[in-house]
Design a protein around this motif. Structure first.
Motif, mmCIF file in Angstrom:
data_model
loop_
_atom_site.group_PDB
_atom_site.id
_atom_site.type_symbol
_atom_site.label_atom_id
_atom_site.label_comp_id
_atom_site.label_asym_id
_atom_site.label_seq_id
_atom_site.Cartn_x
_atom_site.Cartn_y
_atom_site.Cartn_z
ATOM 1 N N VAL A 419 0.852 -1.189 0.000
ATOM 2 C CA VAL A 419 0.000 0.000 0.000
ATOM 3 C C VAL A 419 0.886 1.236 0.000
ATOM 4 O O VAL A 419 1.916 1.274 0.687
ATOM 5 C CB VAL A 419 -0.930 0.029 1.236
ATOM 6 N N PHE A 420 0.472 2.256 -0.765
ATOM 7 C CA PHE A 420 1.159 3.546 -0.721
ATOM 8 C C PHE A 420 0.277 4.533 0.034
ATOM 9 O O PHE A 420 -0.903 4.695 -0.280
ATOM 10 C CB PHE A 420 1.443 4.065 -2.129
ATOM 11 N N LEU A 421 0.857 5.198 1.029
ATOM 12 C CA LEU A 421 0.129 6.158 1.858
ATOM 13 C C LEU A 421 0.547 7.574 1.486
ATOM 14 O O LEU A 421 1.729 7.930 1.584
ATOM 15 C CB LEU A 421 0.411 5.910 3.343
ATOM 16 N N SER A 422 -0.408 8.373 1.052
ATOM 17 C CA SER A 422 -0.160 9.775 0.727
ATOM 18 C C SER A 422 -0.324 10.622 1.984
ATOM 19 O O SER A 422 -1.345 10.542 2.668
ATOM 20 C CB SER A 422 -1.136 10.242 -0.359
ATOM 21 N N PHE A 423 0.676 11.462 2.286
ATOM 22 C CA PHE A 423 0.587 12.348 3.448
ATOM 23 C C PHE A 423 -0.586 13.319 3.300
ATOM 24 O O PHE A 423 -1.269 13.642 4.270
ATOM 25 C CB PHE A 423 1.895 13.132 3.625
ATOM 26 N N GLN A 436 5.384 13.379 10.356
ATOM 27 C CA GLN A 436 5.743 12.161 9.631
ATOM 28 C C GLN A 436 6.394 11.130 10.536
ATOM 29 O O GLN A 436 6.178 9.921 10.388
ATOM 30 C CB GLN A 436 6.662 12.502 8.459
ATOM 31 N N ASP A 437 7.203 11.599 11.469
ATOM 32 C CA ASP A 437 7.846 10.668 12.402
ATOM 33 C C ASP A 437 6.811 9.934 13.257
ATOM 34 O O ASP A 437 6.971 8.746 13.567
ATOM 35 C CB ASP A 437 8.832 11.413 13.305
ATOM 36 N N THR A 438 5.751 10.652 13.652
ATOM 37 C CA THR A 438 4.680 10.024 14.438
ATOM 38 C C THR A 438 3.974 8.952 13.615
ATOM 39 O O THR A 438 3.690 7.845 14.106
ATOM 40 C CB THR A 438 3.660 11.087 14.895
ATOM 41 N N ILE A 439 3.717 9.270 12.350
ATOM 42 C CA ILE A 439 3.055 8.305 11.464
ATOM 43 C C ILE A 439 3.909 7.051 11.310
ATOM 44 O O ILE A 439 3.425 5.918 11.433
ATOM 45 C CB ILE A 439 2.759 8.944 10.099
ATOM 46 N N LYS A 440 5.196 7.239 11.067
ATOM 47 C CA LYS A 440 6.082 6.089 10.878
ATOM 48 C C LYS A 440 6.203 5.273 12.168
ATOM 49 O O LYS A 440 6.260 4.032 12.129
ATOM 50 C CB LYS A 440 7.453 6.566 10.403
ATOM 51 N N SER A 452 9.630 2.584 1.752
ATOM 52 C CA SER A 452 10.222 3.768 1.126
ATOM 53 C C SER A 452 9.488 5.006 1.614
ATOM 54 O O SER A 452 8.300 4.958 1.937
ATOM 55 C CB SER A 452 10.122 3.668 -0.398
ATOM 56 N N VAL A 453 10.226 6.112 1.668
ATOM 57 C CA VAL A 453 9.647 7.384 2.099
ATOM 58 C C VAL A 453 10.002 8.440 1.068
ATOM 59 O O VAL A 453 11.163 8.599 0.687
ATOM 60 C CB VAL A 453 10.178 7.800 3.488
ATOM 61 N N THR A 454 8.976 9.171 0.579
ATOM 62 C CA THR A 454 9.184 10.288 -0.339
ATOM 63 C C THR A 454 8.566 11.531 0.266
ATOM 64 O O THR A 454 7.996 11.493 1.365
ATOM 65 C CB THR A 454 8.528 9.989 -1.704
ATOM 66 N N GLU A 455 8.649 12.621 -0.453
ATOM 67 C CA GLU A 455 8.049 13.856 0.039
ATOM 68 C C GLU A 455 6.534 13.766 0.087
ATOM 69 O O GLU A 455 5.887 14.446 0.884
ATOM 70 C CB GLU A 455 8.462 15.030 -0.855
ATOM 71 N N THR A 456 5.956 12.934 -0.756
ATOM 72 C CA THR A 456 4.485 12.857 -0.842
ATOM 73 C C THR A 456 3.870 11.727 -0.039
ATOM 74 O O THR A 456 2.685 11.766 0.287
ATOM 75 C CB THR A 456 4.056 12.696 -2.315
ATOM 76 N N GLY A 457 4.665 10.714 0.289
ATOM 77 C CA GLY A 457 4.049 9.601 1.006
ATOM 78 C C GLY A 457 5.029 8.489 1.366
ATOM 79 O O GLY A 457 6.242 8.635 1.241
ATOM 80 N N ILE A 458 4.443 7.346 1.787
ATOM 81 C CA ILE A 458 5.244 6.205 2.244
ATOM 82 C C ILE A 458 4.762 4.948 1.543
ATOM 83 O O ILE A 458 3.559 4.690 1.431
ATOM 84 C CB ILE A 458 5.092 5.988 3.775
ATOM 85 N N GLY A 459 5.725 4.122 1.100
ATOM 86 C CA GLY A 459 5.402 2.800 0.591
ATOM 87 C C GLY A 459 5.441 1.789 1.727
ATOM 88 O O GLY A 459 6.415 1.733 2.480
ATOM 89 N N LEU A 460 4.370 1.004 1.878
ATOM 90 C CA LEU A 460 4.216 0.143 3.054
ATOM 91 C C LEU A 460 3.991 -1.308 2.661
ATOM 92 O O LEU A 460 3.429 -1.608 1.590
ATOM 93 C CB LEU A 460 3.021 0.610 3.908
ATOM 94 N N THR A 461 4.416 -2.207 3.551
ATOM 95 C CA THR A 461 4.075 -3.628 3.453
ATOM 96 C C THR A 461 3.234 -3.989 4.668
ATOM 97 O O THR A 461 3.700 -3.892 5.804
ATOM 98 C CB THR A 461 5.338 -4.505 3.405
ATOM 99 N N LEU A 480 -5.029 6.616 12.918
ATOM 100 C CA LEU A 480 -5.903 7.462 13.724
ATOM 101 C C LEU A 480 -6.317 6.790 15.026
ATOM 102 O O LEU A 480 -6.327 7.420 16.093
ATOM 103 C CB LEU A 480 -7.140 7.846 12.907
ATOM 104 N N ARG A 481 -6.632 5.479 14.976
ATOM 105 C CA ARG A 481 -7.095 4.821 16.197
ATOM 106 C C ARG A 481 -5.970 4.684 17.220
ATOM 107 O O ARG A 481 -6.215 4.743 18.435
ATOM 108 C CB ARG A 481 -7.724 3.461 15.882
ATOM 109 N N VAL A 482 -4.731 4.515 16.752
ATOM 110 C CA VAL A 482 -3.603 4.414 17.679
ATOM 111 C C VAL A 482 -3.201 5.801 18.177
ATOM 112 O O VAL A 482 -2.898 5.994 19.358
ATOM 113 C CB VAL A 482 -2.410 3.697 17.015
#
Length: 809
Positions: A419-423, A436-440, A452-461, A480-482
């Motif tokens: 999944v790719f997550l857009s900030f 961003q650090d909180t999200i990660k 992977s982390v870019t300016e626009t988002g994060i690639g996730l497994t 959000l729930r966490v």
């Protein structure tokens, strides 16, 4: 789902109060609906202390009783009357002091009170083990170790388990939290957001060893789609016995009755890790082979509850070389389980297709702890780990030797989700831009790998056990729930918008008509849109190919969407009549559903059903008036008039549902059909009384109501006047002619003409009848004078005489 707090602490070393932990779990989405207290000994031995018998003498008034003096370690020794044959001076004994609550075998509470027994005072009770809930013996009092200090609390020397049990209302998507391990994993993530970093304590399986390879059982999975992963191992020379107290306490705390050490271990691992297991008595596995496959339809199979079931051709079964042993992921067979004579077992750990398990469980009406988890999707990557964990526990509690290598059939690995997550999208959905650090950090705490982390988002497994997190929106919900919904800032500005609501919108018109019908004594009903396909046979107009069918119906009675409002209405009528409510006035707004070659159609309807008497039985009303065709016609007319629909065209209808019927139309558009339901239809529902039914095409009614202009006038301030004529007329003359002549004679002031009596009989000339007619006159601008009234009445009389040959009586 029940979660033991003591058990949870085996994974995460938390010393919070249960209530505080429950609040955090609720904030994380694992809603704690209640917290119960579990005690392995009812009452927790509160008030029971160790005493020393200082003296023991025979009771002066009873042969079998003794009077003792007991030192409780505080204050003066107390006198206690005891009937136990083994009580003696010098003993250390458990004493229930005054006010202590004890419980009998049925958990009924009784309180120790000061009293007299045969004339001698008694200030407590020296207890046997069954009286304290520590065993079943009642041969005599418990005699404790002489080294125990007097006054020691009994709860400190006996194995008393006190636990808090969370009742979690688990939502169906949270398959990952269906265990103590999964709950602890969520709890760790929540604590991390509070800057409390704790490690999860994972049960070790490093001691797993194969002692010998003397009992190998071959495994063949014939349908890898239904059983993507299947593991098994044999354990020989086991000794079946009662489980140790610690294991029994864990299971009892969450409402599971212990059975024996092997079965208890499989239940323990199920609730510990969320992996269902099954232990087979290998003695009953013929041919030393396990086959995972489906069987022919209607194959007979008897399950553990001694019920013989007929299998479906899609039911996945665990079989040996000859016969079926178990319904895969749902329920075991009657002769395959572990008993007290078992000496060797085959231990199964598997991942079964969730849809297959759910269908099988529904078909057979079974709901087990195993099916509950398989249906929602368990972690396919802990199958072997859970097997090793269970095998080691069985060895610890039942002895035995691992007598085969683990067979692990996993031909096609279930992959993790990418999944790719857009900030930007995360900020939009959350309503606040999180660092961003909180999200990660949150994602990492949930075992979600950042690739992977870019300016626009994060690639996730996303790990495969999180089958509910497969989209970007799902990932944002996890963050959000966490992070905590309560931690999201909200603006102090209140925004509101005023909706432009059409007064002829469906909602408003429906409410208007509902209120009118309720005012006329009707009750609104709501029936299920799902119904039985058998109703098609009641009418030729319903073809089976036009049914909208359910792919996975709960039952045959709920297999198709309804195509008529009548049958669900008759179900309600039958239900009420069977409960002695035979005077019925019902209405329902609902839809019918139709399948055509190129499309599916939904039509909105208003149905009205009337049966029995118009009004409730009463001494005032006299004879009961039964609802008839003209009554329901009047109700229908009032509904349409309320919406300003008049000048209706009525036409007779032919229907195989109605014995007599009419329809009302405007132009070529049919608004409503109504009539008397055929007796052949009523017989199908065991209804013997007449039922009247009306079916409005609500879409058509709304269409015409929107274009209808409603006119209104103020109520006149000036009084109306009534005058009556008794007219002698030819019997062929109708009231309609009188009404027409009267309206033509006076068009402005004559407001109403009413026939209130008709007489034919004695004292009238042959071929004549008498009509008593009233005339209501009113001027909206002034009060009428006698002169004006007399003038109008003379005109009326003159016209009746000239045009109808009428005479005043």
């Amino acid at each position: 789902m029940k979660i033991s707090y003591n058990w949870l602490k085996q994974f995460i070393n938390l010393d919070w109060e249960a209530e505080k932990t429950g609040e955090l779990l609720t904030d994380l989405g694992l809603e704690v609906e209640g917290i119960e207290t579990y005690q392995s000994v009812k009452g927790g031995l509160e008030g029971v202390v160790v005493g020393q018998v200082l003296s023991c003498e025979k009771h002066p008034n009873a042969d079998k009783l003794k009077v003792t003096r007991v030192d409780l370690g505080a204050g003066e020794p107390v006198q206690i009357v005891c009937g136990a044959p083994n009580v003696a001076a010098g003993q250390k004994v458990p004493v229930a002091t005054i006010g202590t609550k004890l419980y009998d075998g049925n958990d009924k509470e009784w309180v120790i009170k000061k009293g007299k027994i045969r004339g001698e005072e008694s200030h407590g009770m020296i207890c046997a083990e069954d009286e304290l809930g520590l065993g079943s013996s009642h041969d005599g009092i418990m005699v404790l170790d002489a080294d125990i200090a007097v006054g020691t609390k009994a709860s400190e020397i006996f194995d008393v388990e006190n636990d808090s049990v969370f009742e979690i209302g688990l939502t169906p998507n949270r398959a990952d939290a269906m265990s103590h391990w999964g709950t602890a994993r969520d709890l760790k993530a929540g604590l991390q957001q509070k800057d409390i970093n704790m490690e999860l304590i994972t049960p070790s399986v490093s001691n797993f060893r194969v002692e010998n390879r003397l009992h190998k059982i071959d495994i063949e999975v014939k349908d890898a789609d239904l059983a993507p992963r299947y593991c098994g191992v044999t354990i020989s020379d086991v000794k079946i016995k009662e489980s140790p107290s610690w294991l029994q306490h864990r299971l009892k705390a969450i409402g599971i009755t212990p059975k024996n050490n092997v079965v208890d271990v499989t239940n323990y691992v199920l609730h510990e890790l969320g992996q269902p297991l099954h232990a087979f008595d290998s003695h009953y596995i013929e041919g030393d082979k396990i086959e995972v496959k489906t069987l022919d339809k209607d194959t007979k199979f008897t399950t553990l509850d001694e019920v013989e079931r007929e299998l479906h051709e899609e039911d996945l079964m665990i079989c040996d070389a000859v016969k079926p042993l178990c319904i895969a992921g749902v329920f075991g067979g009657i002769n395959s389980g572990v008993t007290e004579t078992t000496t060797s077992i085959f231990l199964e750990s598997a991942y079964f297709n969730p849809v297959s398990v759910r269908k099988t469980a529904k078909r057979h009406g079974l709901n087990t702890d195993a099916s509950f988890r398989f249906e929602r999707g368990i972690d396919p990557n802990i199958t072997e780990y859970a097997l090793k964990r269970a095998a080691l526990l069985i060895q610890e509690l039942a002895g035995g030797n691992i007598s085969s290598e683990i067979t692990d059939l996993y031909p096609k690995k279930i992959e993790d989700f990418q999944v790719f997550l857009s900030f930007e999208n995360a900020a939009k959905l959350i309503g606040e831009e999180l660092p961003q650090d909180t999200i990660k950090s949150i994602l990492s705490s949930l075992d979600i790998k950042v690739n992977s982390v870019t300016e626009t988002g994060i690639g996730l497994t996303i790990p495969s056990y999180r089958n509910d997190v497969q989209r970007e929106a799902d990932v944002i919900e996890e963050i959000l729930r966490v992070y905590g919904y309560n931690n999201i800032n909200f603006t102090q500005k209140l925004n509101a918008s005023i909706a432009n609501i059409d007064k002829f919108s469906d909602y408003n018109v429906q409410n208007t008509i509902s209120n009118q019908l309720v005012g006329q004594g009707f009750n609104e009903m709501m029936a299920n849109s799902l119904t039985s396909p058998d109703y098609n046979s009641l009418s030729e107009q319903f073809n089976e190919e036009n049914n909208v069918k359910m792919l996975n119906p709960l039952s045959n009675d709920l297999a198709v969407l309804r195509r008529s409002m009548l049958f669900s209405g008759l179900e309600a009528v039958s239900y009420n009549i069977n409960r002695k409510r035979s005077d019925l006035k019902l209405f329902e707004f609902g839809k019918t559903y139709h399948q055509y070659t190129d499309d599916r159609i939904e039509n909105k309807h208003l149905s009205i059903i009337v049966s029995g008497n118009r009004t409730p039985e009463s001494w005032i009303s006299g004879t009961q008036e039964t609802s008839d065709f003209f009554y329901i016609k009047g109700i229908i007319t009032l509904v349409l008039e309320r919406l300003g629909l008049s000048k209706l065209k009525s036409s007779p209808i032919k229907s195989d549902l109605l014995s007599e019927g009419l329809s009302f139309s405007l132009g070529k558009t049919k608004l409503v059909e109504f009539g008397i339901v055929k007796k052949s239809i009523l017989k199908h529902f065991s209804i013997t009384q007449e039922v009247l039914y009306a079916d409005f095409n609500w879409d058509n009614v709304l269409q015409y109501a929107k274009h209808n202009k409603i006119k209104f006038t103020e109520i006149p301030k000036f009084p109306e006047v009534r005058r009556d004529f008794a007219l002698l007329l030819d019997e062929t003359i109708k009231f309609e002619e009188i009404h027409t002549i009267a309206k033509q004679t006076e068009k402005q002031l004559l407001k109403d003409v009413n026939l209130f009596d008709v007489y034919q009989g004695n004292n009238l000339p042959k071929g004549k009848k008498s009509y008593a007619v009233s005339f209501t006159l009113q001027d909206e601008n002034k009060t009428l004078t006698d002169k004006q009234i007399d003038k109008i009445m003379k005109k009326l009389q003159h016209n009746f005489e000239n045009k109808l040959g009428a005479e005043l009586r």
